[in-house]
Motif scaffolding. Structure first.
Motif, PDB file in Angstrom:
ATOM      1  N   VAL A   9      29.204 -34.607 -23.885  1.00 13.25           N
ATOM      2  CA  VAL A   9      29.366 -33.799 -22.678  1.00 13.25           C
ATOM      3  C   VAL A   9      30.465 -34.371 -21.791  1.00 13.25           C
ATOM      4  N   PHE A  10      30.407 -35.667 -21.525  1.00  9.60           N
ATOM      5  CA  PHE A  10      31.384 -36.245 -20.601  1.00  9.60           C
ATOM      6  C   PHE A  10      32.749 -36.441 -21.264  1.00  9.60           C
ATOM      7  N   GLY A  11      32.784 -36.677 -22.554  1.00 10.46           N
ATOM      8  CA  GLY A  11      34.065 -36.773 -23.245  1.00 10.46           C
ATOM      9  C   GLY A  11      34.817 -35.458 -23.229  1.00 10.46           C
ATOM     10  N   ASN A  12      34.109 -34.386 -23.553  1.00 10.10           N
ATOM     11  CA  ASN A  12      34.754 -33.065 -23.541  1.00 10.10           C
ATOM     12  C   ASN A  12      35.066 -32.606 -22.123  1.00 10.10           C
TER      13      ASN A  12
ATOM     14  N   GLN B 208      38.320 -34.249 -21.147  1.00  7.67           N
ATOM     15  CA  GLN B 208      39.436 -33.540 -21.781  1.00  7.67           C
ATOM     16  C   GLN B 208      39.730 -32.219 -21.067  1.00  7.67           C
ATOM     17  N   ALA B 209      38.687 -31.502 -20.698  1.00  5.31           N
ATOM     18  CA  ALA B 209      38.878 -30.223 -20.025  1.00  5.31           C
ATOM     19  C   ALA B 209      39.523 -30.420 -18.655  1.00  5.31           C
ATOM     20  N   LEU B 210      39.123 -31.474 -17.936  1.00  2.95           N
ATOM     21  CA  LEU B 210      39.740 -31.746 -16.639  1.00  2.95           C
ATOM     22  C   LEU B 210      41.204 -32.127 -16.785  1.00  2.95           C
ATOM     23  N   ALA B 211      41.527 -32.826 -17.859  1.00  5.17           N
ATOM     24  CA  ALA B 211      42.922 -33.195 -18.090  1.00  5.17           C
ATOM     25  C   ALA B 211      43.761 -31.971 -18.443  1.00  5.17           C
ATOM     26  N   ARG B 212      43.171 -31.006 -19.123  1.00  7.10           N
ATOM     27  CA  ARG B 212      43.934 -29.817 -19.529  1.00  7.10           C
ATOM     28  C   ARG B 212      44.042 -28.787 -18.410  1.00  7.10           C
ATOM     29  N   GLN B 213      42.960 -28.650 -17.634  1.00  8.12           N
ATOM     30  CA  GLN B 213      42.958 -27.650 -16.555  1.00  8.12           C
ATOM     31  C   GLN B 213      42.380 -28.258 -15.281  1.00  8.12           C
TER      32      GLN B 213
END
Length: 84
Positions: free
Chosen positions: A39-42, A45-50
């Motif tokens: 959960v926290f890894g993805n 990644q999502a925060l880094a992308r958007q």
């Protein structure tokens, strides 16, 4: 299911001491631990992308964390519920 209970009863009769529930909880805690990591890894990644969707992503992270921890708590309680 009954074959597993028979094996536990046979093992207990041959001198196995200790609580098998604690071993079961240890095994059950592996799943929520992996789930929290995913959960926290993805989410990272999502925060880094958007970065503009930070509020929604953080909300979904907290919800996923709560569900994973609920599974861990259920795993903690079940040996007491089904214990003999």
């Amino acid at each position: 299911m009954s074959a597993a209970l028979e094996m536990v009863n046979l093992a207990a009769g041959k001198g196995v001491s200790g609580s098998l529930g604690s071993i079961g909880y240890g095994l059950a805690a592996i799943g929520p631990g992996i789930g929290v990591g995913i959960v926290f890894g993805n989410g990272t990644q999502a925060l880094a992308r958007q970065p503009e969707a930070a509020g929604l992503i953080r909300q979904n992270q907290i919800l996923g964390f709560a569900f994973c921890e609920a599974l861990a708590l259920i795993g903690l309680v079940m040996p007491f519920v089904y214990g003999t």
